[in-house]
Scaffold this motif. Structure first.
Motif, PDB file in Angstrom:
ATOM      1  N   SER A  45     -38.097  43.275 -51.216  1.00  0.00           N
ATOM      2  CA  SER A  45     -39.479  43.453 -51.654  1.00  0.00           C
ATOM      3  C   SER A  45     -39.730  45.092 -50.885  1.00  0.00           C
ATOM      4  O   SER A  45     -39.275  45.653 -50.281  1.00  0.00           O
ATOM      5  N   ASP A  46     -40.882  44.657 -51.385  1.00  0.00           N
ATOM      6  CA  ASP A  46     -41.623  45.884 -51.169  1.00  0.00           C
ATOM      7  C   ASP A  46     -42.317  45.891 -49.518  1.00  0.00           C
ATOM      8  O   ASP A  46     -42.773  46.855 -48.339  1.00  0.00           O
ATOM      9  N   ASP A  49     -41.007  48.553 -46.862  1.00  0.00           N
ATOM     10  CA  ASP A  49     -41.441  49.555 -46.904  1.00  0.00           C
ATOM     11  C   ASP A  49     -42.708  49.973 -45.621  1.00  0.00           C
ATOM     12  O   ASP A  49     -43.501  50.203 -45.428  1.00  0.00           O
TER      13      ASP A  49
END
Length: 342
Positions: A45-46, A49
């Motif tokens: 998943s993002d 980040d």
């Protein structure tokens, strides 16, 4: 006094929809000086980040998925705090939760302490207030679905939940962390038994609230690991006399689990677990020698922690569970006094 220095370790794998919320909650903790180490075991998943950009966070990316046990070890090895808090990536800690659990973990005679794990969609209900331990090695989320008011008293627990617990970094290093061979599941049970073996209590802290986005899943890999690791714990953590006295019930349990596995379509995984134990028998013997050599408390003195009734509320009981529980209770009544004999 300056606040306790706590390193929280969190693992990330797969989609991780709650990772950012879980990380931000740890960083917002009050009453402790906290840092967060996230072990990226393959997060897709993002959120990973986003977490990388949060102040107070370090992200470690091993070359391969190290599992829960290996990932926790990697994160703990990078810790700068005097205390280690292991927090699931789908668990949102209340601001004061880590401070309260750490304070209890620091008390004399306490080996580690766990939070009150609540169901995230209804925090008035318990997810686990400590995991019961059956003499066959089975363990489950204790109190799942019950009102938190019924678990409002601090108490010693047979087994910690890996969802959120605190242990001193010194004690963790002394124990060598989790055995990486477990990969996932039951490593918290083994750690709990090792602490009890050293005469240390495990404490449940009812007012340290953690909202857990709990989802019980059954898949072939999980069932393989749960069953294999249950047997690892039995074969390495129990004393020889205990295994001898329990042998008939342990064999009956194996037959029952095999039947359940065949009926459920995961019979191959159950047999695969036996094969792993045989292939790694040298490691199992070595691990057994280590765990037996380090203990100062016998199984007889810990028998009060053990249950003879399998009663998880997060899964449906298979057919015949009532009969199994009746037989297990009778056998435990018979052998428990024998465990206490010198």
């Amino acid at each position: 006094m300056s606040p306790a220095r706590v390193t929280a370790v969190m693992l990330a794998y797969g989609p991780e929809p709650w990772l950012v919320d879980a990380a931000q909650a740890v960083l917002a903790s009050t009453g402790v000086d906290v840092e967060l180490i996230v072990v990226d075991n393959g997060c897709t998943s993002d959120g990973i980040d986003v977490v990388k950009g949060l102040p107070g966070v370090r992200v470690i990316r091993p070359e391969q998925n190290t599992g829960f046990s290996g990932g926790c070890n990697l994160g703990a090895a990078e810790a700068g705090g005097d205390w280690l808090a292991f927090v699931n990536s789908d668990a949102v800690v209340a601001p004061d939760a880590l401070a309260k659990v750490t304070a209890v973990a620091a008390e004399p005679g306490v080996g580690a302490a766990m939070a009150s794990i609540r169901l995230a969609d209804n925090p008035e209900l318990i997810n686990t207030s400590g995991n019961p331990l059956h003499f066959t090695g089975l363990s489950w989320a204790g109190g799942n679905g019950e009102p938190a008011t019924a678990h409002a008293r601090r108490t010693a627990v047979p087994s910690l939940s890996g969802c959120c617990f605190v242990i001193s970094r010194e004690r963790w290093e002394e124990l060598g962390g989790f055995a990486t061979e477990y990969f996932a599941y039951h490593e918290d049970t083994e750690l709990s038994l090792r602490l009890w073996h050293r005469g240390l209590r495990l404490e449940y802290v009812p007012d340290a609230v953690v909202r857990h986005h709990y989802e019980f899943s059954r898949n072939a890999l999980k069932l393989y690991l749960v069953e294999r690791n249950r047997l690892i714990t039995l074969l390495t953590a129990y004393q020889g006399r205990t295994l001898t006295l329990l042998a008939p019930m342990l064999l009956l349990t194996e037959a029952a689990m095999l039947a359940a596995a065949l009926a459920g379509g995961w019979g191959r995984q159950k047999v695969r677990g036996w094969a792993w134990l045989w292939q790694h028998r040298t490691w199992v013997r070595t691990r057994r020698r280590q765990l037996q050599a380090e203990r100062t408390v016998g199984d007889g003195a810990l028998a009060h922690l053990i249950t003879a009734r399998v009663a998880p509320s997060n899964v449906d009981a298979p057919p015949g569970m009532g009969v199994f529980n009746a037989i297990a209770a009778a056998w435990w009544t018979l052998v428990r006094p024998l465990l206490a004999r010198p």
